[in-house]
Design an enzyme around this catalytic site. Structure first.
Site, PDB file in Angstrom:
ATOM      1  N   SER A  43       0.838  -1.054   0.236  1.00  0.00           N
ATOM      2  CA  SER A  43       0.308   0.145  -0.059  1.00  0.00           C
ATOM      3  C   SER A  43       0.809   1.121  -0.128  1.00  0.00           C
ATOM      4  O   SER A  43       0.086   2.278  -1.047  1.00  0.00           O
ATOM      5  CB  SER A  43      -0.564  -0.187   1.354  1.00  0.00           C
ATOM      6  OG  SER A  43      -0.226  -0.195   2.485  1.00  0.00           O
ATOM      7  N   GLU A  44       2.244   1.248   1.262  1.00  0.00           N
ATOM      8  CA  GLU A  44       2.870   2.286   0.533  1.00  0.00           C
ATOM      9  C   GLU A  44       4.324   2.003   0.487  1.00  0.00           C
ATOM     10  O   GLU A  44       4.820   0.573   1.069  1.00  0.00           O
ATOM     11  CB  GLU A  44       2.594   3.350   1.523  1.00  0.00           C
ATOM     12  CG  GLU A  44       1.850   4.644   1.633  1.00  0.00           C
ATOM     13  CD  GLU A  44       0.448   4.117   2.676  1.00  0.00           C
ATOM     14  OE1 GLU A  44      -0.683   4.787   2.437  1.00  0.00           O
ATOM     15  OE2 GLU A  44       0.720   2.893   2.835  1.00  0.00           O
ATOM     16  N   THR A  45       5.343   2.463   0.365  1.00  0.00           N
ATOM     17  CA  THR A  45       7.117   2.178  -0.069  1.00  0.00           C
ATOM     18  C   THR A  45       7.427   3.853   0.616  1.00  0.00           C
ATOM     19  O   THR A  45       7.098   4.666   0.057  1.00  0.00           O
ATOM     20  CB  THR A  45       6.984   1.749  -1.784  1.00  0.00           C
ATOM     21  OG1 THR A  45       6.847   0.642  -1.395  1.00  0.00           O
ATOM     22  CG2 THR A  45       8.845   1.581  -1.310  1.00  0.00           C
ATOM     23  N   HIS A  74       0.618   4.792   8.623  1.00  0.00           N
ATOM     24  CA  HIS A  74       1.339   4.246   9.131  1.00  0.00           C
ATOM     25  C   HIS A  74       2.449   3.870   8.671  1.00  0.00           C
ATOM     26  O   HIS A  74       4.146   3.148   9.361  1.00  0.00           O
ATOM     27  CB  HIS A  74       0.631   2.253   8.886  1.00  0.00           C
ATOM     28  CG  HIS A  74       1.242   1.755   7.386  1.00  0.00           C
ATOM     29  ND1 HIS A  74       0.532   1.678   6.474  1.00  0.00           N
ATOM     30  CD2 HIS A  74       2.213   0.808   7.390  1.00  0.00           C
ATOM     31  CE1 HIS A  74       0.686   1.308   5.640  1.00  0.00           C
ATOM     32  NE2 HIS A  74       1.999   0.188   6.228  1.00  0.00           N
TER      33      HIS A  74
END
Length: 273
Positions: A43-45, A74
């Site tokens: 979902s995120e990097t 997060h």
């Protein structure tokens, strides 16, 4: 380049929400960052960089598989944990300062747990009735199951619906998004009093359901505590519907809402970028 993958909002690896963290990323351009974020399929990097603001300990850029975000919760906690594990030393003993697209974000250490101060909302307030009615209908909800709705946008673009109870939140079968112009949807409902957690959350975006979402919990806590619906301290659960066990600790200190959780470094190594 050094690489970490951190599970956030869980003390048990694989039960929270993972974030990929690339350290010492100042040599990477936007295109390469975006390409790697798409490749991880998380979902995120995030990418750790030297700060350009003298008040910050480090600078963070946050990418989904499709776009860059000014802030996300997060990834903030997971990247702070990765930075500390790599030997980062904050100016203050118990407070880190992260520079990101949303400005400076304070992160405090409370034992093994990290917590960030919720940033101000970019957009709050009521939701227009007509698109809200469309959204409620597409979510398979009855109007009487929706207690309230508000914009909860602190970067990603959340709109939040307060439902009658946690069971109703868990029963929702989300449709493909966007619906009626809404792309990032948060649902929240109370658990019965006296249990381990006070509230249940779910977060939907066009790519699916997010396991545990710091930005949504931050904005929802500001809304619920500010309106007197939630106490100054509570624990929220998220990810239940998809087999995760996220636990988010919310605390209002009279000035700020702090959003905290456990973090587990699950993978370390190097990445060829």
């Amino acid at each position: 380049m050094r690489f970490s993958q951190v599970d956030v909002f869980s003390a048990e690896f694989t039960r929270g929400n993972p974030v990929a963290v690339v350290h010492d990323a100042e040599g990477l351009d936007d295109e390469r960052m975006a390409a790697f974020a798409a490749w991880t399929n998380l979902s995120e990097t995030t990418f750790l960089l030297p700060p350009t603001d003298p008040g910050a300990d480090y600078r963070l850029r946050i990418f989904t598989t499709a776009r860059e975000l000014p802030f996300a919760g997060h990834p903030t906690l997971g990247s702070a944990r990765a930075w500390l594990e790599a030997g980062g030393a904050p100016r203050a003993d118990d407070v880190l300062v992260q520079q990101c697209g949303a400005g400076l974000v304070r992160i405090r250490r409370d034992g093994d747990r990290l917590a960030f101060a919720a940033p101000p909302l970019l957009r709050g307030g009521p939701v227009d009735p007509e698109p809200l009615a469309t959204l409620v209908r597409e979510l398979g909800l009855r109007p009487d199951q929706v207690v309230d709705a508000a914009w909860a946008d602190n970067g990603p673009g959340w709109v939040a619906l307060l439902l009658s109870d946690a069971a109703t939140v868990l029963d929702v079968d989300p449709p493909p998004l966007p619906v009626a112009g809404f792309g990032d949807i948060g649902l929240v409902g109370p658990h019965p009093p006296g249990g381990e957690v006070g509230w249940e959350l779910r977060a939907f975006f066009p790519g699916g359901e997010d396991p545990v979402t710091g930005s949504l919990n931050a904005a929802v806590a500001q809304w619920l505590i500010g309106s007197g619906r939630a106490p100054d301290d509570y624990v929220a659960a998220q990810g239940t519907a998809i087999g995760r066990r996220g636990r988010i600790h919310l605390h209002h200190d009279g000035t700020d809402v702090w959003v905290g959780g456990d973090t587990v470094v699950g993978i370390t190594g190097t990445v060829a970028l």
